[in-house]
Motif scaffolding. Structure first.
Motif, mmCIF file in Angstrom:
data_model
loop_
_atom_site.group_PDB
_atom_site.id
_atom_site.type_symbol
_atom_site.label_atom_id
_atom_site.label_comp_id
_atom_site.label_asym_id
_atom_site.label_seq_id
_atom_site.Cartn_x
_atom_site.Cartn_y
_atom_site.Cartn_z
ATOM 1 N N ARG A 41 0.820 -1.223 0.000
ATOM 2 C CA ARG A 41 0.000 0.000 0.000
ATOM 3 C C ARG A 41 0.849 1.267 0.000
ATOM 4 O O ARG A 41 0.349 2.350 -0.275
ATOM 5 C CB ARG A 41 -0.933 0.005 1.213
ATOM 6 C CG ARG A 41 -2.103 -0.922 1.030
ATOM 7 C CD ARG A 41 -2.987 -0.875 2.252
ATOM 8 N NE ARG A 41 -4.095 -1.803 2.107
ATOM 9 C CZ ARG A 41 -4.808 -2.264 3.134
ATOM 10 N NH1 ARG A 41 -4.523 -1.875 4.353
ATOM 11 N NH2 ARG A 41 -5.794 -3.102 2.932
ATOM 12 N N PRO A 46 -5.173 0.615 -2.721
ATOM 13 C CA PRO A 46 -5.518 -0.557 -1.902
ATOM 14 C C PRO A 46 -5.917 -1.796 -2.709
ATOM 15 O O PRO A 46 -5.495 -2.917 -2.371
ATOM 16 C CB PRO A 46 -6.703 -0.054 -1.056
ATOM 17 C CG PRO A 46 -6.491 1.415 -0.956
ATOM 18 C CD PRO A 46 -5.879 1.825 -2.262
ATOM 19 N N GLU A 152 -1.298 6.978 3.854
ATOM 20 C CA GLU A 152 -0.804 5.628 3.567
ATOM 21 C C GLU A 152 0.702 5.484 3.855
ATOM 22 O O GLU A 152 1.150 4.479 4.404
ATOM 23 C CB GLU A 152 -1.090 5.320 2.104
ATOM 24 C CG GLU A 152 -1.314 3.870 1.805
ATOM 25 C CD GLU A 152 -2.561 3.292 2.463
ATOM 26 O OE1 GLU A 152 -2.378 2.515 3.409
ATOM 27 O OE2 GLU A 152 -3.679 3.605 2.054
#
Lengths: 206, 86
Positions: A41, A46, A152
């Motif tokens: 990721r 995703p 992320e």
């Protein structure tokens, strides 16, 4: 010091994986998939990250025969995902854009005055240990929620360093970031968690 | 002289033992005089412990079930993917 060598239980798991033991795969999938997803990721969206980790597991079925134990199984698996993800973004001529310019979270930075002292100091809160805090289910859920909301890049760095206990140099290698950038990513993520716990303890709300 | 905001910038480096001797000394001197920063460092440290202890961040159950299924299929067919580098 964070070790990166095969320990006895892992050695046994590798043997069973090499024999094609289905139960060993179920065990390994649960142990290592969260970290593999954290690596993927960092580079990919995703859905692509999930596909890549699935492909990696299918590759592992044959590749495990060549596993020599020079690194831990965890590092080996994470490295496979990292190599594949790096190749993917290179093929697509993309780069990972990191936000590491400012080491302070804006919500924390605004709590200092022009004299660089606290204008809104951290609230003194109960001296509960981290373990006691984790036993509070509401806080634990809140932690999950906020971890999910971290950018992320910060989340991947935090997961690999704090939760999966990789050495800093290994995280830099997996995520292709400098040691200085890793420090900023970790510090920013920790500040978010600090702010979350502080807010929770003040208001009781997530 | 190290001020509170400067300390906040390098707090993780201090916690992780990444500061040199001079940096460490400056932080310790500041902490002796500033209770707010002592609180901040203590709570930031607690955040790192919380994270390490909260390693249970799991992959979604339906995703894990899908992986189990795909791996089971590959194992019973006696094949693993040889595609791609690793």
């Amino acid at each position: 010091m964070r070790p990166d060598t095969l320990d006895a239980p892992e050695d046994d798991l590798v043997s069973r994986l090499q024999q094609g033991d289905a139960a060993a795969y179920r065990e390994a999938v649960r142990l290592y998939t969260p970290g593999m997803l954290a690596v993927a990721r960092f580079y990919l969206d995703p859905a692509s990250a999930e596909d890549m980790v699935q492909d990696t597991w299918l590759t592992v079925i044959s590749a495990i025969q060549t596993f020599e134990g020079r690194a831990s199984l965890k590092t080996w698996l994470h490295q496979i995902v990292a190599n594949r993800a790096k190749n993917r973004i290179r093929d697509r001529h993309r780069e990972v854009a990191l936000d590491t310019d400012d080491p302070l979270d804006p919500a924390l930075a605004e709590r200092f005055g022009d004299n660089r002292r606290w204008s809104v100091p951290p609230s003194a809160r109960s001296s509960d240990s981290a373990q006691a805090l984790l036993e509070n289910n509401v806080l634990s859920d809140c932690l999950d929620k906020h971890l999910g909301q971290l950018p992320e890049h910060q989340r991947s760095a935090l997961m690999l360093y704090e939760a999966h206990q990789h050495r800093a140099e290994d995280v830099c290698n997996l995520l292709d970031v400098s040691a200085a950038n890793l420090r900023v990513l970790l510090h920013r993520a920790r500040q978010r968690i600090f702010l979350m716990v502080e807010g929770f303890q003040e208001t009781g709300e997530c | 002289m190290l001020m509170c905001k400067d300390l906040a910038v390098i707090a993780s480096d201090y916690i992780d033992g990444e500061l040199g001797t001079g940096g460490k000394l400056s932080v310790r001197m500041h902490l002796m005089m500033c209770r707010h920063c002592r609180t901040f460092i203590g709570q930031l440290k607690q955040s790192t412990v919380l994270m390490a202890a909260h390693s249970s961040q799991q992959a979604p159950a339906d995703y894990i079930a899908r992986l189990d299924e795909e791996i089971h299929r590959a194992l019973t067919q006696g094949i693993g993917s040889n595609q791609g580098d690793y």
